[in-house]
Design a protein around this motif. Structure first.
Motif, short mmCIF file in Angstrom:
data_model
loop_
_atom_site.label_atom_id
_atom_site.label_comp_id
_atom_site.label_asym_id
_atom_site.label_seq_id
_atom_site.Cartn_x
_atom_site.Cartn_y
_atom_site.Cartn_z
N ASP A 214 0.84 -1.20 0.00
CA ASP A 214 0.00 0.00 0.00
C ASP A 214 0.87 1.24 0.00
O ASP A 214 1.87 1.32 0.72
N GLU A 260 -8.09 7.54 -2.76
CA GLU A 260 -7.37 6.27 -2.74
C GLU A 260 -8.12 5.25 -3.59
O GLU A 260 -9.35 5.30 -3.70
N GLU A 262 -7.81 0.94 -5.27
CA GLU A 262 -7.13 -0.36 -5.23
C GLU A 262 -6.76 -0.78 -6.65
O GLU A 262 -7.57 -0.66 -7.58
N ARG A 272 -3.64 -3.74 -3.97
CA ARG A 272 -2.97 -2.82 -3.05
C ARG A 272 -3.56 -1.43 -3.22
O ARG A 272 -4.16 -1.10 -4.25
N ARG A 273 -3.41 -0.62 -2.20
CA ARG A 273 -3.99 0.72 -2.20
C ARG A 273 -2.99 1.74 -2.72
O ARG A 273 -1.83 1.75 -2.32
#
Length: 441
Positions: A214, A260, A262, A272-273
């Motif tokens: 992330d 944000e 993904e 993942r971010r």
């Protein structure tokens, strides 16, 4: 006429929340020079803390008076104090940083630098006021030390030699100048799950740094987030290696500076971010990249064997027999497009990684994802193909007024529902024998 500096300690008074809640600043607490302040006196407002500097300027509208503060935005009730009425002429978009002012010889004796915890206000000499006034004007306009114009090209090594920053990072804050250089190169970025996006309203979504796990608000990402507070200018460049093209100065959007999302982990694995900064152009900034879509079609080799396929490929379509079939389907479709007078395309460095696309003489664009199918992988391949071609279509719509999405598969799916599902999603699902319907669409 006297000039003054008022300072704000964010730990004592939450000025940011005060403003965000729609309040207008009409007065300020003072502890000194109570009988010397008068209507018409000019002031600058200084924010203390890690990113200290000038955030606004204005003038007093009357003499100081004793009164009680509204305690809502104070860490502790300040009690009765002296207040000076004022009017803010302008809140600065970019803060004039303490570090910037501290290098000016005219600020050597300024009490805000030598005695920062002294009570409000600080008296400014003529030289100190002039230094702050000039710095404020520069923060609002063009930086006289910056010589690139939007559209100019420069070797990246020369850019950093002149303006500082690291030549290795996609986000490159400069320690020697007042700039943060950021670089967008879509194709290399896609390998790390980066998808920068040009929006129809001229804004730009820029994906932060961090290739594994992330992304966090550290280093370059933190520098972008705090660029207003540090007074740093965001300089956007197209390309990341060799010669890059300057796209002008940008700022973070006020209301929603970032979001944000993904994205797939490179090489396969969990989502993942990532951080996507929302950038707004300033002045004559270029708001579209100087790139076309695609290059002349490059036919991949169909003779690949299972042993030469990449063992770690995340897409099961790119393994052994499936890869050979995939390439055969792709090449045959590109050949059919060419025979019909269309221009077959492979992705260029700035494009999403589509399999094949074609453009008509009138400029209409079709983007296509190709999938081989077996009984075991059919559902997985179709799911992946629909998602991929919709993603390609969405990205290419930033540069083409109309983009048709095609999912071309090895054979008719065993379940008719896939055709209906794709139709509802705006994707044409077809297979060999249906070329006419695909190209006519």
């Amino acid at each position: 006429m006297p000039r003054w500096l008022l300072h704000c300690n964010a730990k004592k008074f939450d000025l940011e929340s005060f403003r965000q809640d729609g309040h207008v600043l009409r007065s300020w607490t003072i502890a000194r020079y109570v009988n010397e302040l008068a209507a018409g006196d000019e002031f600058v407002l200084w924010m203390s803390g890690t990113n200290a500097g000038v955030i606004a300027h204005g003038r007093f509208t009357g003499s100081a008076a004793y009164g009680q503060a509204d305690p809502d935005y104070w860490a502790e009730d300040p009690g009765p104090r002296n207040y000076v009425p004022l009017e803010v002429d302008e809140w600065l978009d970019l803060r004039v940083s303490k570090g910037q002012l501290a290098t000016d010889p005219r600020m050597t004796s300024a009490t805000i630098l030598r005695q920062p915890f002294a009570g409000n206000p600080h008296r400014l000499s003529n030289d100190e006021w002039q230094a702050m006034h000039e710095a404020v004007e520069i923060s609002k306009g063009n930086d006289p030390d910056w010589h690139l114009k939007p559209g100019d090209e420069i070797r990246r090594v020369d850019l950093h030699a002149q303006y500082g920053g690291s030549s290795q990072n996609e986000i490159s804050p400069s320690g020697s100048t007042n700039n943060i250089h950021i670089f967008t190169a879509p194709s290399p970025g896609h390998r790390h799950g980066y998808y920068d996006a040009w929006n129809e309203d001229g804004t730009f979504h820029y994906t932060g740094e961090g290739q594994t796990g992330d992304q966090r608000m550290l280093r370059g990402n933190k520098a972008i987030l705090e660029h207003r507070e540090t007074g740093k200018r965001l300089r956007l460049f197209e390309g990341s290696r060799g010669t890059v093209r300057y796209l002008g100065e940008w700022v973070l959007a006020h209301e929603q500076p970032y979001s944000e999302a993904e994205v797939p982990t490179p090489g396969g694995g969990p989502l993942r971010r990532v951080i996507r900064f929302h950038l707004v152009p300033l002045k004559a900034t270029i708001t579209t990249p100087k790139v076309g879509i695609g290059q002349g079609y490059v036919a991949p080799d169909e003779s690949i064997s299972a042993t030469s396929a990449t063992p770690s490929a995340p897409d099961p379509d790119l393994m052994g027999r499936n890869l050979s079939t995939h390439r055969r389907l792709q090449n045959a479709l590109a050949e059919q497009a060419t025979k019909r007078g269309l221009t077959a395309l492979s992705p260029d460095v700035s494009d999403p990684d589509f399999d094949v696309a074609w453009r008509s003489a009138a400029g209409q664009l079709t983007v296509c994802e190709v999938k081989s199918l077996t009984t075991a992988n059919e559902a997985r391949q179709l799911r992946a193909g629909v998602g991929q071609v919709l993603d390609y279509q969405d990205q290419l719509r930033q540069r083409a007024p109309e983009v048709t999405a095609v999912l071309w598969v090895e054979r008719e799916p065993s379940e008719r529902r896939w055709v209906d599902l794709c139709h509802r999603a705006g994707v044409i699902l077809a297979w060999p024998g249906q070329e006419e319907s695909v190209f006519q669409s």
